[in-house]
Motif scaffolding. Structure first.
Motif: not given
Length: 129
Positions: A64-73
């Motif tokens: 829950q350390e919000y370092t990712y932004k984007g759409s994995p799919f």
């Protein structure tokens, strides 16, 4: 693995654990005769960038350390992958977790990976965005 090794394993608790998980998992994927050619042809010489992105993704999911932004799919939408590729991917993922970690976060990682594989397969089968 010896029973005593399993008992001494720790759960996924911090960024160094995520880095170990991601690096060991993708090492297995890169060497896999089915998955390796697909990943290597797309990622080519940008593995450092990809691994960093995957560390941030799992850091966001598990710590829950919000370092990712984007759409994995989105990056996977046009890959030549089917159910057997996901089974192989999950096998490597679960083996990696089982070899290095034990605990609630390790269990959560395996559950999240399974749910992600199911969601990706559903979206691919239904031409979803």
């Amino acid at each position: 693995m010896r029973t005593t090794d399993f008992m001494n394993m720790n759960d996924i608790k911090e960024i160094k654990d995520i880095e170990l998980m991601v690096n060991r998992f993708y090492s297995a994927v890169r060497e896999d005769t089915m998955l390796g050619p697909i990943f290597n042809s797309i990622i080519q010489d940008k593995w450092d960038t990809h691994l960093d992105k995957m560390v941030r993704f799992w850091q966001t999911i598990l710590l829950q350390e919000y370092t990712y932004k984007g759409s994995p799919f989105a990056p996977h939408r046009k890959l030549p992958i089917e159910a057997n590729h996901f089974e192989q991917w999950l096998g490597h993922f679960n083996n990696c977790i089982d070899q290095h970690f034990k605990g609630p976060k390790a269990d959560e990682a395996k559950l999240r990976a399974e749910k992600m594989a199911q969601m990706f397969q559903y979206k691919l089968a239904n031409n979803s965005i």
